[in-house]
Design a protein around this motif. Structure first.
Motif, PDB file in Angstrom:
ATOM      1  N   ARG A   1      -2.375   3.787  -0.080  1.00  0.00           N
ATOM      2  CA  ARG A   1      -0.997   3.367   0.217  1.00  0.00           C
ATOM      3  C   ARG A   1      -0.314   2.894  -1.069  1.00  0.00           C
ATOM      4  O   ARG A   1       0.842   3.228  -1.335  1.00  0.00           O
ATOM      5  CB  ARG A   1      -0.993   2.252   1.258  1.00  0.00           C
ATOM      6  CG  ARG A   1       0.400   1.827   1.719  1.00  0.00           C
ATOM      7  CD  ARG A   1       0.357   0.776   2.829  1.00  0.00           C
ATOM      8  NE  ARG A   1      -0.564   1.133   3.908  1.00  0.00           N
ATOM      9  CZ  ARG A   1      -1.721   0.500   4.166  1.00  0.00           C
ATOM     10  NH1 ARG A   1      -2.091  -0.533   3.434  1.00  0.00           N
ATOM     11  NH2 ARG A   1      -2.487   0.881   5.159  1.00  0.00           N
TER      12      ARG A   1
ATOM     13  N   ARG B   1      -7.700   2.904   2.415  1.00  0.00           N
ATOM     14  CA  ARG B   1      -6.345   3.219   2.880  1.00  0.00           C
ATOM     15  C   ARG B   1      -5.305   2.363   2.158  1.00  0.00           C
ATOM     16  O   ARG B   1      -4.239   2.849   1.795  1.00  0.00           O
ATOM     17  CB  ARG B   1      -6.244   3.050   4.403  1.00  0.00           C
ATOM     18  CG  ARG B   1      -7.050   4.092   5.168  1.00  0.00           C
ATOM     19  CD  ARG B   1      -6.735   4.136   6.664  1.00  0.00           C
ATOM     20  NE  ARG B   1      -6.775   2.860   7.347  1.00  0.00           N
ATOM     21  CZ  ARG B   1      -7.875   2.307   7.853  1.00  0.00           C
ATOM     22  NH1 ARG B   1      -9.047   2.908   7.729  1.00  0.00           N
ATOM     23  NH2 ARG B   1      -7.809   1.148   8.485  1.00  0.00           N
TER      24      ARG B   1
ATOM     25  N   ASP C   1       0.700   9.239   7.685  1.00  0.00           N
ATOM     26  CA  ASP C   1       0.590   8.493   8.943  1.00  0.00           C
ATOM     27  C   ASP C   1      -0.495   7.419   8.869  1.00  0.00           C
ATOM     28  O   ASP C   1      -0.351   6.342   9.450  1.00  0.00           O
ATOM     29  CB  ASP C   1       0.296   9.421  10.114  1.00  0.00           C
ATOM     30  CG  ASP C   1       1.474  10.307  10.448  1.00  0.00           C
ATOM     31  OD1 ASP C   1       2.592  10.031   9.963  1.00  0.00           O
ATOM     32  OD2 ASP C   1       1.295  11.284  11.183  1.00  0.00           O
ATOM     33  N   LEU C   2      -1.584   7.703   8.161  1.00  0.00           N
ATOM     34  CA  LEU C   2      -2.675   6.734   8.045  1.00  0.00           C
ATOM     35  C   LEU C   2      -2.351   5.597   7.081  1.00  0.00           C
ATOM     36  O   LEU C   2      -2.967   4.551   7.128  1.00  0.00           O
ATOM     37  CB  LEU C   2      -3.953   7.421   7.537  1.00  0.00           C
ATOM     38  CG  LEU C   2      -4.708   8.269   8.538  1.00  0.00           C
ATOM     39  CD1 LEU C   2      -5.890   8.927   7.853  1.00  0.00           C
ATOM     40  CD2 LEU C   2      -5.186   7.418   9.696  1.00  0.00           C
ATOM     41  N   LEU C   3      -1.395   5.837   6.207  1.00  0.00           N
ATOM     42  CA  LEU C   3      -1.113   4.870   5.140  1.00  0.00           C
ATOM     43  C   LEU C   3       0.062   3.962   5.451  1.00  0.00           C
ATOM     44  O   LEU C   3       0.312   3.025   4.709  1.00  0.00           O
ATOM     45  CB  LEU C   3      -0.858   5.615   3.827  1.00  0.00           C
ATOM     46  CG  LEU C   3      -1.940   6.600   3.405  1.00  0.00           C
ATOM     47  CD1 LEU C   3      -1.545   7.262   2.094  1.00  0.00           C
ATOM     48  CD2 LEU C   3      -3.296   5.924   3.299  1.00  0.00           C
TER      49      LEU C   3
ATOM     50  N   LEU D   1      -1.581  12.450   4.413  1.00  0.00           N
ATOM     51  CA  LEU D   1      -2.178  11.213   4.943  1.00  0.00           C
ATOM     52  C   LEU D   1      -1.142  10.130   5.197  1.00  0.00           C
ATOM     53  O   LEU D   1      -1.491   8.984   5.460  1.00  0.00           O
ATOM     54  CB  LEU D   1      -3.259  10.699   3.991  1.00  0.00           C
ATOM     55  CG  LEU D   1      -4.446  11.640   3.779  1.00  0.00           C
ATOM     56  CD1 LEU D   1      -5.453  11.019   2.819  1.00  0.00           C
ATOM     57  CD2 LEU D   1      -5.110  11.980   5.096  1.00  0.00           C
TER      58      LEU D   1
ATOM     59  N   VAL E   1     -10.700  11.141   9.011  1.00  0.00           N
ATOM     60  CA  VAL E   1      -9.562  12.012   8.726  1.00  0.00           C
ATOM     61  C   VAL E   1      -9.911  13.446   9.100  1.00  0.00           C
ATOM     62  O   VAL E   1      -9.144  14.151   9.733  1.00  0.00           O
ATOM     63  CB  VAL E   1      -9.172  11.922   7.233  1.00  0.00           C
ATOM     64  CG1 VAL E   1      -8.076  12.914   6.887  1.00  0.00           C
ATOM     65  CG2 VAL E   1      -8.760  10.498   6.878  1.00  0.00           C
TER      66      VAL E   1
ATOM     67  N   THR F   1     -13.724  10.127   5.533  1.00  0.00           N
ATOM     68  CA  THR F   1     -13.538   8.906   6.316  1.00  0.00           C
ATOM     69  C   THR F   1     -12.996   7.859   5.358  1.00  0.00           C
ATOM     70  O   THR F   1     -13.377   7.823   4.185  1.00  0.00           O
ATOM     71  CB  THR F   1     -14.860   8.410   6.950  1.00  0.00           C
ATOM     72  OG1 THR F   1     -15.825   8.205   5.913  1.00  0.00           O
ATOM     73  CG2 THR F   1     -15.393   9.397   7.973  1.00  0.00           C
TER      74      THR F   1
ATOM     75  N   ASP G   1     -12.908  -0.645  11.010  1.00  0.00           N
ATOM     76  CA  ASP G   1     -11.826  -0.329  10.077  1.00  0.00           C
ATOM     77  C   ASP G   1     -11.965   1.060   9.457  1.00  0.00           C
ATOM     78  O   ASP G   1     -11.199   1.443   8.589  1.00  0.00           O
ATOM     79  CB  ASP G   1     -11.724  -1.403   8.991  1.00  0.00           C
ATOM     80  CG  ASP G   1     -12.849  -1.342   7.961  1.00  0.00           C
ATOM     81  OD1 ASP G   1     -13.884  -0.708   8.236  1.00  0.00           O
ATOM     82  OD2 ASP G   1     -12.682  -1.938   6.879  1.00  0.00           O
TER      83      ASP G   1
ATOM     84  N   VAL H   1     -11.658   5.087   9.625  1.00  0.00           N
ATOM     85  CA  VAL H   1     -10.937   6.149  10.313  1.00  0.00           C
ATOM     86  C   VAL H   1     -11.452   7.486   9.805  1.00  0.00           C
ATOM     87  O   VAL H   1     -11.593   7.696   8.603  1.00  0.00           O
ATOM     88  CB  VAL H   1      -9.417   6.041  10.029  1.00  0.00           C
ATOM     89  CG1 VAL H   1      -8.656   7.206  10.633  1.00  0.00           C
ATOM     90  CG2 VAL H   1      -8.877   4.718  10.527  1.00  0.00           C
TER      91      VAL H   1
END
Length: 162
Positions: free
Chosen positions: A135, A131, A159-161, A157, A120, A125, A116, A118
């Motif tokens: 979000r 995340r 796209d990651l959220l 960020l 960045v 990380t 889990d 990622v």
């Protein structure tokens, strides 16, 4: 009260934050919100020495920060909040309605990407909980990005959220 900037930084207040980010924000007060550091007199002393001249500093536990915000202790002040984890900022929004409009993820604890976690960039990380907390902040009006130095381009960020 105005929150000039909120920053996630695993080292909290250090050289880059004190010499670049704090002056950039123009904040009257730097607020380090971290339970561990609030209970460590040596760490607090070194952070007090690092603060820019003419800037107030609070190094406090999350519960104290929540109580102070609820009591409107910082009325009329501009504040730069620094926390080790996004969950701290989320707690300030959820628990005291702190108006966080900008979150800079400067540096996190380094972990190997996978599962889990990622990566960045080389300094950031994020795991699933981090995340999720970011979000939440984005869903409540905060612009969330990664940027270690002012001279670097902010890395959104979004796209990651999502």
């Amino acid at each position: 009260m105005r929150i000039a900037l909120s920053r996630i930084d695993n080292r909290l207040l250090h050289g880059v934050v004190a010499t670049q980010w704090a002056p950039h924000t123009g904040a009257q007060r730097i607020m380090v919100v971290d339970d561990e550091t609030a209970g460590n007199e040596i760490a607090k002393s070194s952070m007090r020495l690092a603060r820019p001249a003419g800037t107030a500093i609070s190094i406090i536990a999350l519960e104290t920060a929540l109580e102070n915000f609820r009591a409107n202790k910082y009325a009329g002040q501009s504040i730069f909040i620094i926390a080790r984890e996004p969950g701290t900022l989320r707690a300030l929004v959820e628990g005291a309605g702190v108006p966080i409009k900008e979150v800079d993820v400067g540096a996190t604890a380094q972990r190997e990407a996978g599962g889990d976690v990622v990566e960045v960039n080389r300094r950031v990380t994020l795991d699933a909980l981090e995340r999720s907390d970011l979000r939440y902040l984005a869903d409540h009006g905060a612009r969330v990005y990664a940027q270690y130095l002012l001279s670097e381009k902010p890395q959104p960020l979004d796209d990651l959220l999502s």
